[in-house]
Enzyme design. Structure first.
Site, PDB file in Angstrom:
ATOM      1  N   GLY A  79       0.766  -1.240   0.000  1.00 36.66           N
ATOM      2  CA  GLY A  79       0.000   0.000   0.000  1.00 36.66           C
ATOM      3  C   GLY A  79       0.797   1.290   0.000  1.00 36.66           C
ATOM      4  O   GLY A  79       0.317   2.311   0.476  1.00 36.66           O
ATOM      5  N   LEU A 109      -9.152  -9.474 -11.011  1.00 36.62           N
ATOM      6  CA  LEU A 109      -9.786  -8.799 -12.147  1.00 36.62           C
ATOM      7  C   LEU A 109     -11.070  -8.132 -11.671  1.00 36.62           C
ATOM      8  O   LEU A 109     -11.802  -8.693 -10.849  1.00 36.62           O
ATOM      9  CB  LEU A 109     -10.120  -9.809 -13.247  1.00 36.62           C
ATOM     10  CG  LEU A 109      -8.975 -10.233 -14.165  1.00 36.62           C
ATOM     11  CD1 LEU A 109      -9.460 -11.297 -15.130  1.00 36.62           C
ATOM     12  CD2 LEU A 109      -8.412  -9.051 -14.940  1.00 36.62           C
ATOM     13  N   ILE A 110     -11.338  -6.954 -12.192  1.00 38.74           N
ATOM     14  CA  ILE A 110     -12.555  -6.231 -11.829  1.00 38.74           C
ATOM     15  C   ILE A 110     -13.729  -6.833 -12.612  1.00 38.74           C
ATOM     16  O   ILE A 110     -13.671  -6.928 -13.840  1.00 38.74           O
ATOM     17  CB  ILE A 110     -12.407  -4.722 -12.153  1.00 38.74           C
ATOM     18  CG1 ILE A 110     -11.275  -4.114 -11.318  1.00 38.74           C
ATOM     19  CG2 ILE A 110     -13.714  -3.978 -11.918  1.00 38.74           C
ATOM     20  CD1 ILE A 110     -11.486  -4.154  -9.821  1.00 38.74           C
ATOM     21  N   HIS A 165      -0.324   0.327 -13.778  1.00 40.00           N
ATOM     22  CA  HIS A 165       0.401  -0.887 -14.189  1.00 40.00           C
ATOM     23  C   HIS A 165       1.899  -0.581 -14.221  1.00 40.00           C
ATOM     24  O   HIS A 165       2.309   0.448 -14.780  1.00 40.00           O
ATOM     25  CB  HIS A 165      -0.073  -1.355 -15.566  1.00 40.00           C
ATOM     26  CG  HIS A 165       0.524  -2.662 -15.975  1.00 40.00           C
ATOM     27  ND1 HIS A 165       0.071  -3.871 -15.477  1.00 40.00           N
ATOM     28  CD2 HIS A 165       1.561  -2.957 -16.801  1.00 40.00           C
ATOM     29  CE1 HIS A 165       0.816  -4.844 -16.002  1.00 40.00           C
ATOM     30  NE2 HIS A 165       1.720  -4.316 -16.797  1.00 40.00           N
ATOM     31  N   ASN A 202      -6.437   2.129 -13.349  1.00 38.97           N
ATOM     32  CA  ASN A 202      -5.458   1.196 -12.801  1.00 38.97           C
ATOM     33  C   ASN A 202      -4.046   1.698 -13.078  1.00 38.97           C
ATOM     34  O   ASN A 202      -3.779   2.321 -14.095  1.00 38.97           O
ATOM     35  CB  ASN A 202      -5.646  -0.188 -13.450  1.00 38.97           C
ATOM     36  CG  ASN A 202      -4.663  -1.206 -12.906  1.00 38.97           C
ATOM     37  OD1 ASN A 202      -4.503  -1.356 -11.703  1.00 38.97           O
ATOM     38  ND2 ASN A 202      -3.998  -1.925 -13.799  1.00 38.97           N
ATOM     39  N   LEU A 259      -4.977  -6.916  -7.268  1.00 43.87           N
ATOM     40  CA  LEU A 259      -4.662  -8.035  -8.159  1.00 43.87           C
ATOM     41  C   LEU A 259      -5.862  -8.702  -8.833  1.00 43.87           C
ATOM     42  O   LEU A 259      -5.765  -9.085  -9.988  1.00 43.87           O
ATOM     43  CB  LEU A 259      -3.827  -9.078  -7.406  1.00 43.87           C
ATOM     44  CG  LEU A 259      -2.472  -8.542  -6.894  1.00 43.87           C
ATOM     45  CD1 LEU A 259      -1.671  -9.655  -6.238  1.00 43.87           C
ATOM     46  CD2 LEU A 259      -1.666  -7.907  -8.015  1.00 43.87           C
ATOM     47  N   ASN A 300       1.527   3.113  -2.633  1.00 40.91           N
ATOM     48  CA  ASN A 300       0.791   4.039  -3.501  1.00 40.91           C
ATOM     49  C   ASN A 300      -0.497   4.508  -2.838  1.00 40.91           C
ATOM     50  O   ASN A 300      -0.890   5.675  -2.978  1.00 40.91           O
ATOM     51  CB  ASN A 300       0.463   3.371  -4.848  1.00 40.91           C
ATOM     52  CG  ASN A 300       1.616   3.487  -5.821  1.00 40.91           C
ATOM     53  OD1 ASN A 300       2.016   4.574  -6.185  1.00 40.91           O
ATOM     54  ND2 ASN A 300       2.160   2.353  -6.228  1.00 40.91           N
ATOM     55  N   GLU A 333       6.037   5.926  -9.887  1.00 47.27           N
ATOM     56  CA  GLU A 333       4.700   5.827  -9.294  1.00 47.27           C
ATOM     57  C   GLU A 333       4.521   6.857  -8.181  1.00 47.27           C
ATOM     58  O   GLU A 333       3.504   7.559  -8.116  1.00 47.27           O
ATOM     59  CB  GLU A 333       4.474   4.424  -8.728  1.00 47.27           C
ATOM     60  CG  GLU A 333       4.460   3.329  -9.767  1.00 47.27           C
ATOM     61  CD  GLU A 333       4.289   1.943  -9.152  1.00 47.27           C
ATOM     62  OE1 GLU A 333       4.216   0.991  -9.935  1.00 47.27           O
ATOM     63  OE2 GLU A 333       4.239   1.804  -7.917  1.00 47.27           O
TER      64      GLU A 333
END
Length: 198
Positions: A14, A89-90, A106, A104, A87, A16, A176
């Protein structure tokens, strides 16, 4: 001015997530309403709680059930979802409920090194194995195709032939930390233009 409530979805440490919370801490427009994780032991939950942000755990199985997730997001009046190292999939129902309102992060320059199995360290190892001369981060809209949504922003960093996968991860992570909150802010401003107060 009406607040934009965002939910941050996370699976891991966490960094980010914490960076986003701190970035928007004193924002007049953006409120980090809730941090959602599919893992009860995700350190991101500890970070969020320390910063006074409500948290929720949604298991991978519960994620596939609209009746589990949508009421949770309604409870926090969530307008927008940010995936910061999430992680699973939505599911389609969530994409339908939040059209072009899920983004998202990446850890590579899509469309390279994206898709199923390409997350975390796997990405950086693949970048190393391919002998790439640069890597970077991509922010994109979430669609039913894994890592296949429209690209919003990309930032690059050069690599050395001597860089290990860990070195690559570190260089990419610096991008990021620096750019992700700015990109999120820009997307929110474009998605929810401020109405001038009367």
């Amino acid at each position: 001015m009406e607040k934009i409530n965002i939910a941050i979805f996370v699976s891991g440490s966490g960094t980010n997530c914490e960076n986003l919370i701190k970035y928007f801490e004193n924002s007049e427009r953006v409120d980090c309403a809730v941090v959602v994780s599919n893992k009860a032991d995700a350190y991101a939950l500890v970070r969020a709680e320390r910063l006074g942000i409500p948290t929720a755990i949604v298991s991978k199985a519960a994620l596939s059930e609209p009746q589990s997730v949508l009421p949770l997001l309604q409870r926090y009046a969530v307008d927008f979802i940010v995936l910061a190292g999430f992680l699973p999939l939505i599911p389609d129902y969530l994409i339908d409920a939040f059209p072009r309102r899920i983004i998202n992060l990446h850890p590579a320059l899509l469309p390279k090194f994206g898709g199923k199995g390409m997350w975390g360290h796997h990405v950086h190892e693949a970048v190393k194995a391919a002998g790439e001369q640069e890597t970077g981060m991509t922010v994109h809209y979430v669609t039913p195709v894994c890592d296949g949504g429209d690209i919003i922003a990309q930032y690059r960093t050069p690599l050395l032939p001597t860089d290990s996968a860990d070195d690559i991860a570190e260089k990419e992570h610096l991008l990021e930390m620096r750019y992700f909150p700015q990109v999120v802010e820009r997307v929110l401003e474009e998605t929810f233009p401020a109405t001038p107060s009367a």
